[in-house]
Design an enzyme around this catalytic site. Structure first.
Site, PDB file in Angstrom:
ATOM      1  N   PRO A  76       0.803  -1.105   0.054  1.00  0.00           N
ATOM      2  CA  PRO A  76      -0.080   0.088   0.033  1.00  0.00           C
ATOM      3  C   PRO A  76       1.132   1.286  -0.105  1.00  0.00           C
ATOM      4  O   PRO A  76       1.673   1.378   0.974  1.00  0.00           O
ATOM      5  CB  PRO A  76      -0.953  -0.114   1.189  1.00  0.00           C
ATOM      6  CG  PRO A  76      -0.218  -1.101   2.175  1.00  0.00           C
ATOM      7  CD  PRO A  76       1.144  -1.800   1.495  1.00  0.00           C
ATOM      8  N   GLU A  77       0.755   2.034  -1.213  1.00  0.00           N
ATOM      9  CA  GLU A  77       1.159   3.415  -0.991  1.00  0.00           C
ATOM     10  C   GLU A  77      -0.475   4.189  -0.986  1.00  0.00           C
ATOM     11  O   GLU A  77      -1.309   3.620  -0.758  1.00  0.00           O
ATOM     12  CB  GLU A  77       1.911   3.780  -2.263  1.00  0.00           C
ATOM     13  CG  GLU A  77       3.341   2.891  -2.268  1.00  0.00           C
ATOM     14  CD  GLU A  77       4.250   3.320  -3.412  1.00  0.00           C
ATOM     15  OE1 GLU A  77       4.267   4.762  -3.372  1.00  0.00           O
ATOM     16  OE2 GLU A  77       4.922   2.382  -3.670  1.00  0.00           O
TER      17      GLU A  77
END
Length: 270
Positions: free
Chosen positions: A2-3
């Site tokens: 996850p960014e």
DNA sequence: CATCGGACCTGTTAGC
DNA sequence: TGCTAACAGGTCCGAT
């Protein structure tokens, strides 16, 4: 996985199932994540309605009348809304049981994620020193330029520093530097204002576009609806070592900056 | 201060 | 086919 775009995609996916729902129980199968889950979390959540979901940097916040649960997905965390009867897996560490008969389930094999709590009106120390949101008006090239003066470290590390701007991780750092034509090794203090303006625009554009496309799919990232993100197919440099640059056809190279792989085009990026 | 390396932890994949 | 080593989306913290 996850960014910022993946976290935002997750938030949008779970929000309709959470807002207005009451939390009937909190099941903690493992309290030792990146940080121990605070003892007051059950008292703070159980019996109360979730009023809103928010995202700050890569943190997800679930608000109720007392404050906010703070969730970070770390490297491998996933949040999904599932029927309460769904079988529990090895890395399913947390369930919030909802009055809808479903659960919000946090799964995280590497356990770099966390669940924390902040009381209303307080700011958790982890959120206190964060830089501006990249999609807000507080973020622009002038800020990057100003902050970077005198910095000798690589510009890639500089934009991944959450005090500079939040939400830019390894993938989107590589992509935005390529788009702006900046060599990731270049000292942050030696990038011009004009180039920082291009970089800020690239960061904003890429993040917006990736959110539109439902985030990046790497390995097994699924958004909360169980659908993959579609941005991966459009990555220009990340993970493309040795492949031809999509602009100039030069073979892309990988180097290591601060322990992280950084793929770039030796011709397009200076 | 800014910068760097190590640490946290497990799963997947590349290479022998 | 099996074993081992390297590597993976994050980021805090301590040493320099």
């Amino acid at each position: 996985m996850p960014e910022l775009p993946e976290v935002e995609t997750t938030r949008r996916g779970i929000e309709p199932h959470l807002v207005g729902r009451r939390v009937d129980d909190v099941v903690l199968r493992r309290r030792e994540l990146r940080w121990p889950i605070p003892a007051e979390i059950k008292r703070a959540l159980i019996g109360r309605e979730i009023l809103a979901t928010r995202r700050r940097a890569k943190y997800l916040l679930l608000d109720n009348a007392l404050g906010s649960a703070i969730i970070h997905l770390g490297m491998s965390g996933v949040l999904r809304v599932l029927p309460a009867s769904t079988a529990v897996g090895r890395h399913d560490h947390i369930d919030l049981q909802l009055d809808s008969g479903r659960v919000l389930r946090f799964t995280d094999p590497r356990r770099f994620g966390c669940l924390l709590w902040q009381a209303a009106g307080e700011t958790h120390p982890l959120l206190a020193e964060l830089g501006p949101e990249p999609l807000s008006d507080d973020f622009d090239g002038a800020r990057l330029f100003r902050l970077s003066r005198g910095r000798r470290g690589p510009v890639k590390n500089f934009i991944m520093d959450q005090a500079t701007v939040v939400g830019v991780g390894n993938i989107y750092a590589a992509e935005s530097l390529f788009r702006a034509g900046i060599d990731p090794r270049r000292a942050a203090g030696r990038v011009s204002l004009a180039r920082y303006q291009a970089l800020a625009a690239a960061i904003r554009d890429i993040l917006n576009y990736a959110i539109e496309r439902g985030g990046t799919t790497l390995r097994d990232f699924l958004n909360p609806d169980g659908l993959p993100g579609y941005f991966e197919q459009e990555l220009l440099v990340y993970g493309r070592e040795g492949l031809p640059c999509r602009v100039c056809a030069t073979a892309l190279k990988t180097l290591r900056l601060g322990q992280r792989a950084s793929c770039y085009c030796p011709r397009c990026q200076r």
